[in-house]
Enzyme design. Sequence first.
Site, PDB file in Angstrom:
ATOM      1  N   SER A  55       6.508  12.952  -1.505  1.00  0.00           N
ATOM      2  CA  SER A  55       5.717  12.829  -2.730  1.00  0.00           C
ATOM      3  C   SER A  55       6.538  12.107  -3.806  1.00  0.00           C
ATOM      4  O   SER A  55       6.867  10.947  -3.649  1.00  0.00           O
ATOM      5  CB  SER A  55       5.236  14.212  -3.175  1.00  0.00           C
ATOM      6  OG  SER A  55       4.279  14.117  -4.194  1.00  0.00           O
TER       7      SER A  55
ATOM      8  N   GLU B 263     -10.180   2.621  -8.647  1.00  0.00           N
ATOM      9  CA  GLU B 263     -10.750   1.605  -9.528  1.00  0.00           C
ATOM     10  C   GLU B 263     -10.424   0.209  -9.015  1.00  0.00           C
ATOM     11  O   GLU B 263      -9.559   0.022  -8.156  1.00  0.00           O
ATOM     12  CB  GLU B 263     -10.187   1.758 -10.949  1.00  0.00           C
ATOM     13  CG  GLU B 263     -10.528   3.074 -11.621  1.00  0.00           C
ATOM     14  CD  GLU B 263      -9.921   3.162 -13.008  1.00  0.00           C
ATOM     15  OE1 GLU B 263      -9.804   2.103 -13.674  1.00  0.00           O
ATOM     16  OE2 GLU B 263      -9.551   4.267 -13.427  1.00  0.00           O
TER      17      GLU B 263
ATOM     18  N   HIS C 151       0.421  10.108  -1.226  1.00  0.00           N
ATOM     19  CA  HIS C 151      -0.916  10.739  -1.242  1.00  0.00           C
ATOM     20  C   HIS C 151      -1.971   9.621  -1.199  1.00  0.00           C
ATOM     21  O   HIS C 151      -2.992   9.691  -1.899  1.00  0.00           O
ATOM     22  CB  HIS C 151      -1.113  11.594  -2.495  1.00  0.00           C
ATOM     23  CG  HIS C 151      -0.075  12.654  -2.695  1.00  0.00           C
ATOM     24  ND1 HIS C 151      -0.098  13.859  -2.020  1.00  0.00           N
ATOM     25  CD2 HIS C 151       1.024  12.692  -3.491  1.00  0.00           C
ATOM     26  CE1 HIS C 151       0.946  14.598  -2.410  1.00  0.00           C
ATOM     27  NE2 HIS C 151       1.639  13.906  -3.290  1.00  0.00           N
TER      28      HIS C 151
END
Length: 298
Positions: free
Chosen positions: A155, A173, A197
């Site tokens: 992460s 987006e 992720h």
Amino acid sequence: MAPKVVDRRNTMPQLQAKSLEMRTPQATKTAVLVIGGAEDKVHGREILRTFFGRAGASKAYITIIPSASREPAIIGGRYIRIFEEMGAEKVEILDIREREQCESSQVRASLEACSGVFLTGGDQLRLCGVLSDTPVMEIIRQRVRGGQLTLAGTSAGAAVMGHHMIAGGGSGETPNRSLVDMATGLGLIPEVIVDQHFHNRNRMGRLISAVAAHPDRLGIGIDEDTCAVFERDGWLQVLGKGSVTIVDPTELTHTNEPHVGANEPLTVHNLRLHILSYGDRFHLYQRTVLPAVHRISS
């Protein structure tokens, strides 16, 4: 006597597999494991077991650095239990919360002696703020380069691997400059920009935005419970349940990134995209892709 007829239909897949195995790079002793977060900590633990094995297995001396976390003792303790259950010879936490701690002779001695370093998740800006340009980081960098240390980051611990780091931003987006916040990472694999992720949080747009801003870097998007294993010979191999997305701007012909407003859509021409899953390989410098051997079937 009739001539013997050889049916090559069933032999071709085996020949292809053998040829591919001959070209397949062999694992180097140490590596850098870049994990997309949420790796399996309960069941097969394949990614964590791979790190454990590369760090020396039953002879492993593993140092956990939870500096990215707001609860370093808790998250560090969880990894201690996991690696002790696997049978590591020694596991410890370096609870480094302030840059001054990186000057400690005890901390430096631990990093000179250990065989594996694990960077936990949390906040990548916090992690960089504590470790960048310190004796701790210099020891890690030199020992990784020398093949003396296996390094893993999950992460936030994955995000810091490049020189250019994704510090935050939006998801889902159209690519644009405001979609991604960039900062300086730890530069352990300076050629790449890592996002984690990845498909789980719909981050393709922001990785493309980052690559458009830095077209001399390779974009690497890593899904949860998935790992890109960077070998010392330049090969990357995929482990885990998801995929690794590679955004390669080597042949980029045009982008409007320097000329548009922050919220305007980006134009990015001639990107090359690879989606890799378990066992697939990619060479960081040659830009060569190899499929997993087990994928070849009759």
